[in-house]
Design a protein around this motif. Structure first.
Motif, PDB file in Angstrom:
ATOM      1  N   TYR A   1      11.682   4.299   2.018  1.00  0.00           N
ATOM      2  CA  TYR A   1      10.515   5.021   3.684  1.00  0.00           C
ATOM      3  C   TYR A   1      10.848   4.951   4.647  1.00  0.00           C
ATOM      4  O   TYR A   1      10.551   6.297   5.812  1.00  0.00           O
ATOM      5  CB  TYR A   1       9.700   3.749   3.355  1.00  0.00           C
ATOM      6  CG  TYR A   1       8.823   3.951   4.522  1.00  0.00           C
ATOM      7  CD1 TYR A   1       7.663   3.806   4.430  1.00  0.00           C
ATOM      8  CD2 TYR A   1       8.796   3.194   5.898  1.00  0.00           C
ATOM      9  CE1 TYR A   1       5.651   4.511   5.046  1.00  0.00           C
ATOM     10  CE2 TYR A   1       7.830   3.149   6.638  1.00  0.00           C
ATOM     11  CZ  TYR A   1       6.502   3.582   6.636  1.00  0.00           C
ATOM     12  OH  TYR A   1       6.176   3.460   7.209  1.00  0.00           O
TER      13      TYR A   1
ATOM     14  N   ARG B   1      10.382   8.788  -8.701  1.00  0.00           N
ATOM     15  CA  ARG B   1       9.476   8.048  -9.623  1.00  0.00           C
ATOM     16  C   ARG B   1       9.527   7.494 -10.356  1.00  0.00           C
ATOM     17  O   ARG B   1       9.944   6.300 -11.396  1.00  0.00           O
ATOM     18  CB  ARG B   1       7.792   8.063  -8.701  1.00  0.00           C
ATOM     19  CG  ARG B   1       6.753   7.173 -10.088  1.00  0.00           C
ATOM     20  CD  ARG B   1       5.363   7.419  -8.946  1.00  0.00           C
ATOM     21  NE  ARG B   1       4.791   8.408 -10.169  1.00  0.00           N
ATOM     22  CZ  ARG B   1       4.829   9.215  -8.871  1.00  0.00           C
ATOM     23  NH1 ARG B   1       4.700   9.209  -7.740  1.00  0.00           N
ATOM     24  NH2 ARG B   1       4.182  10.559  -9.588  1.00  0.00           N
TER      25      ARG B   1
ATOM     26  N   CYS C   1      13.205  -2.785  -7.549  1.00  0.00           N
ATOM     27  CA  CYS C   1      11.760  -1.420  -7.428  1.00  0.00           C
ATOM     28  C   CYS C   1      11.479  -1.511  -5.451  1.00  0.00           C
ATOM     29  O   CYS C   1      11.533  -0.317  -5.161  1.00  0.00           O
ATOM     30  CB  CYS C   1      11.479  -1.876  -8.331  1.00  0.00           C
ATOM     31  SG  CYS C   1      10.635  -0.174  -7.925  1.00  0.00           S
TER      32      CYS C   1
ATOM     33  N   VAL D   1       6.405   1.021 -11.001  1.00  0.00           N
ATOM     34  CA  VAL D   1       6.826   1.744  -9.620  1.00  0.00           C
ATOM     35  C   VAL D   1       5.859   2.862  -9.505  1.00  0.00           C
ATOM     36  O   VAL D   1       5.612   2.865  -7.853  1.00  0.00           O
ATOM     37  CB  VAL D   1       7.730   2.619 -10.347  1.00  0.00           C
ATOM     38  CG1 VAL D   1       8.582   3.994  -9.237  1.00  0.00           C
ATOM     39  CG2 VAL D   1       9.232   2.133 -10.744  1.00  0.00           C
ATOM     40  N   ASP D   2       4.234   2.845 -10.142  1.00  0.00           N
ATOM     41  CA  ASP D   2       3.622   3.651  -9.482  1.00  0.00           C
ATOM     42  C   ASP D   2       2.561   3.435  -8.264  1.00  0.00           C
ATOM     43  O   ASP D   2       2.560   3.351  -7.553  1.00  0.00           O
ATOM     44  CB  ASP D   2       1.898   4.426 -10.458  1.00  0.00           C
ATOM     45  CG  ASP D   2       3.136   5.214 -11.193  1.00  0.00           C
ATOM     46  OD1 ASP D   2       4.143   6.257 -11.041  1.00  0.00           O
ATOM     47  OD2 ASP D   2       2.365   5.729 -12.830  1.00  0.00           O
TER      48      ASP D   2
ATOM     49  N   ALA E   1      12.145   0.990  -2.286  1.00  0.00           N
ATOM     50  CA  ALA E   1      10.833   1.621  -1.726  1.00  0.00           C
ATOM     51  C   ALA E   1      11.169   1.590  -0.029  1.00  0.00           C
ATOM     52  O   ALA E   1      10.736   2.695   0.601  1.00  0.00           O
ATOM     53  CB  ALA E   1       9.781   1.491  -1.639  1.00  0.00           C
TER      54      ALA E   1
ATOM     55  N   TYR F   1      17.883  10.164  -1.073  1.00  0.00           N
ATOM     56  CA  TYR F   1      17.810   9.338  -2.900  1.00  0.00           C
ATOM     57  C   TYR F   1      18.163   9.386  -3.877  1.00  0.00           C
ATOM     58  O   TYR F   1      18.615   9.085  -4.457  1.00  0.00           O
ATOM     59  CB  TYR F   1      16.158   9.658  -2.735  1.00  0.00           C
ATOM     60  CG  TYR F   1      15.787  11.173  -4.083  1.00  0.00           C
ATOM     61  CD1 TYR F   1      16.165  10.846  -5.412  1.00  0.00           C
ATOM     62  CD2 TYR F   1      16.012  12.114  -3.438  1.00  0.00           C
ATOM     63  CE1 TYR F   1      16.578  11.326  -6.089  1.00  0.00           C
ATOM     64  CE2 TYR F   1      15.734  14.112  -4.972  1.00  0.00           C
ATOM     65  CZ  TYR F   1      15.988  13.134  -5.765  1.00  0.00           C
ATOM     66  OH  TYR F   1      15.807  14.086  -6.873  1.00  0.00           O
TER      67      TYR F   1
ATOM     68  N   ARG G   1       3.527   1.785  -0.724  1.00  0.00           N
ATOM     69  CA  ARG G   1       3.858   1.856   0.597  1.00  0.00           C
ATOM     70  C   ARG G   1       3.768   3.307   0.639  1.00  0.00           C
ATOM     71  O   ARG G   1       3.289   3.817   2.279  1.00  0.00           O
ATOM     72  CB  ARG G   1       5.611   1.585  -0.353  1.00  0.00           C
ATOM     73  CG  ARG G   1       6.269   1.815   0.872  1.00  0.00           C
ATOM     74  CD  ARG G   1       5.947   1.273   1.383  1.00  0.00           C
ATOM     75  NE  ARG G   1       6.998   0.197   3.506  1.00  0.00           N
ATOM     76  CZ  ARG G   1       6.250   0.202   4.444  1.00  0.00           C
ATOM     77  NH1 ARG G   1       5.227   0.680   4.999  1.00  0.00           N
ATOM     78  NH2 ARG G   1       7.393   0.332   5.375  1.00  0.00           N
ATOM     79  N   PHE G   2       4.126   5.149   0.566  1.00  0.00           N
ATOM     80  CA  PHE G   2       4.566   5.838   1.126  1.00  0.00           C
ATOM     81  C   PHE G   2       2.650   6.138   1.501  1.00  0.00           C
ATOM     82  O   PHE G   2       2.802   7.120   2.614  1.00  0.00           O
ATOM     83  CB  PHE G   2       4.823   6.964  -0.080  1.00  0.00           C
ATOM     84  CG  PHE G   2       6.241   6.093  -0.367  1.00  0.00           C
ATOM     85  CD1 PHE G   2       7.131   6.636   0.426  1.00  0.00           C
ATOM     86  CD2 PHE G   2       6.133   5.695  -1.962  1.00  0.00           C
ATOM     87  CE1 PHE G   2       8.584   6.563   0.501  1.00  0.00           C
ATOM     88  CE2 PHE G   2       7.718   5.753  -1.987  1.00  0.00           C
ATOM     89  CZ  PHE G   2       8.745   5.754  -0.637  1.00  0.00           C
TER      90      PHE G   2
ATOM     91  N   LEU H   1       8.361  13.102  -4.780  1.00  0.00           N
ATOM     92  CA  LEU H   1       8.009  11.778  -4.883  1.00  0.00           C
ATOM     93  C   LEU H   1       7.553  11.756  -6.180  1.00  0.00           C
ATOM     94  O   LEU H   1       8.258  10.948  -6.560  1.00  0.00           O
ATOM     95  CB  LEU H   1       5.816  11.149  -4.225  1.00  0.00           C
ATOM     96  CG  LEU H   1       6.394  10.810  -2.996  1.00  0.00           C
ATOM     97  CD1 LEU H   1       5.367  10.922  -1.994  1.00  0.00           C
ATOM     98  CD2 LEU H   1       7.412   9.845  -3.083  1.00  0.00           C
TER      99      LEU H   1
ATOM    100  N   TRP I   1       4.396   2.643  -5.297  1.00  0.00           N
ATOM    101  CA  TRP I   1       4.973   3.649  -4.571  1.00  0.00           C
ATOM    102  C   TRP I   1       3.673   4.366  -4.098  1.00  0.00           C
ATOM    103  O   TRP I   1       3.830   4.800  -3.079  1.00  0.00           O
ATOM    104  CB  TRP I   1       5.396   5.073  -5.293  1.00  0.00           C
ATOM    105  CG  TRP I   1       6.668   5.699  -5.140  1.00  0.00           C
ATOM    106  CD1 TRP I   1       7.175   6.704  -4.942  1.00  0.00           C
ATOM    107  CD2 TRP I   1       8.332   5.209  -5.859  1.00  0.00           C
ATOM    108  NE1 TRP I   1       8.129   7.100  -4.865  1.00  0.00           N
ATOM    109  CE2 TRP I   1       8.896   5.808  -5.202  1.00  0.00           C
ATOM    110  CE3 TRP I   1       7.959   3.198  -5.669  1.00  0.00           C
ATOM    111  CZ2 TRP I   1      10.415   5.421  -5.616  1.00  0.00           C
ATOM    112  CZ3 TRP I   1       9.698   3.452  -5.546  1.00  0.00           C
ATOM    113  CH2 TRP I   1      10.848   3.575  -6.154  1.00  0.00           C
ATOM    114  N   ARG I   2       2.557   4.177  -4.838  1.00  0.00           N
ATOM    115  CA  ARG I   2       0.769   4.209  -4.748  1.00  0.00           C
ATOM    116  C   ARG I   2       0.533   3.399  -2.782  1.00  0.00           C
ATOM    117  O   ARG I   2       0.597   3.486  -1.802  1.00  0.00           O
ATOM    118  CB  ARG I   2       0.096   3.922  -5.325  1.00  0.00           C
ATOM    119  CG  ARG I   2      -1.143   4.610  -5.330  1.00  0.00           C
ATOM    120  CD  ARG I   2      -2.248   3.849  -6.288  1.00  0.00           C
ATOM    121  NE  ARG I   2      -1.917   2.354  -7.024  1.00  0.00           N
ATOM    122  CZ  ARG I   2      -2.014   2.611  -7.594  1.00  0.00           C
ATOM    123  NH1 ARG I   2      -1.039   3.256  -8.453  1.00  0.00           N
ATOM    124  NH2 ARG I   2      -1.968   0.886  -8.260  1.00  0.00           N
TER     125      ARG I   2
END
Length: 303
Positions: A183, A206, A175, A288-289, A179, A154, A295-296, A202, A292-293
């Protein structure tokens, strides 16, 4: 001499190396068992074929019909896995998943009466090549602590971003590309296998991604909560870059992953309009949140 199209695509690969990881899984999935023979799927997506042509250098081999050429399909996969193995950090998950799915494919092959001895022999050599790379990747990870590998991965990705490696993509696209790269590589592998520590790592990444976006919008003179159209604004990127993001995000749906769908599926979005869940104004942290929420959590699906 490389064609202008090949040169353009190579530049996109430098920005979005996750294309190779996603393509290798799509390629393995496309080796389909049908009645008494193994064949490539009859109607792969246009995006898949486009990436296939680029990665295999098929400007000189367009006469080869990917949907019916199992032998060439195996050769292309082995070639790409060998290439990906030169720098495993971005491709750890993809190589592991490819090995597992090829193992499942062998089970189906054994039940087919029409498979020739030559085809079986070629397939087993193909499978061994992938398994060798799988063991190489996992041996490497075993020599390192998973946390160190994830941190290094990262840190490299965010450093590349700060250095302008993703310039040309929209800020939202940058962004999302970050991600995806997280991933598919060592970072994603660590998150999968370390549930207790995953939330902290994470959050760290983030937060750093949020700070990068804050710095970018300050330099651009934007308001602290830019309009979503600014986040999505097209930079000086190429059509190939836009197509690459569309291909990367083809798993996203308007309802389940509205932010990533909005970023990646530009052509469809322009026809259908913005999803209702997308706010008109969006601070860097909110963007960003959301990415991330969306995708991950999908890691469990092992796409």
């Amino acid at each position: 001499m490389n064609s202008p199209e090949d040169t353009s695509f190579n530049e996109v690969l430098k920005k979005i190396p996750s294309l190779k990881a996603k393509w290798i899984i799509d390629a393995v999935n496309a080796l389909d068992v049908a009645s008494d023979q193994i064949r490539m799927q009859e109607e792969p997506s246009l995006a898949f074929l486009h990436i296939y042509h680029m990665l295999t250098g098929s400007a000189q081999r367009r006469q080869a019909h990917v949907n019916r050429c199992f032998q060439q399909g195996m050769q292309a996969i082995v070639s790409q896995i060998e290439d990906m193995g030169k720098d495993c950090r971005d491709n750890t998950v993809a190589i592991n998943l490819a090995a597992a799915r090829i193992g499942n494919l062998e089970t189906h092959m054994g039940t087919l009466a029409g498979i020739t001895g030559e085809t079986l022999s070629n397939f087993r050599r193909f499978q061994q090549s992938v398994e060798d790379k799988f063991h190489e990747v996992n041996d490497r990870l075993n020599r390192l602590t998973a946390r160190v590998a994830a941190n290094e991965h990262y840190t490299l990705i965010l450093s590349d971003w700060k250095a302008g490696e993703l310039d040309g993509l929209s800020l939202a696209g940058q962004c999302y590309a970050v991600a995806e790269r997280l991933y598919w590589g060592d970072f994603g592998q660590y998150i999968r296998g370390n549930g207790e520590a995953a939330p902290t790592l994470l959050k760290t990444v983030r937060n750093e991604a949020t700070e990068i976006l804050k710095t970018r919008i300050e330099k651009s003179g934007w308001e602290p909560r830019p309009d979503i159209a600014q986040w999505l604004g097209v930079g000086n990127g190429s059509d190939t870059e836009s197509q690459a993001l569309t291909y990367l995000s083809d798993w996203a749906t308007e309802k389940a992953s509205p932010f990533i769908w909005t970023i990646g599926q530009e052509e469809t979005r322009q026809k259908q309009g913005m999803p209702l869940d997308i706010p008109r104004l969006c601070a860097p942290g909110r963007l960003v949140d959301a990415i991330w929420r969306e995708r991950f959590p999908r890691m469990e699906e092992e796409r």
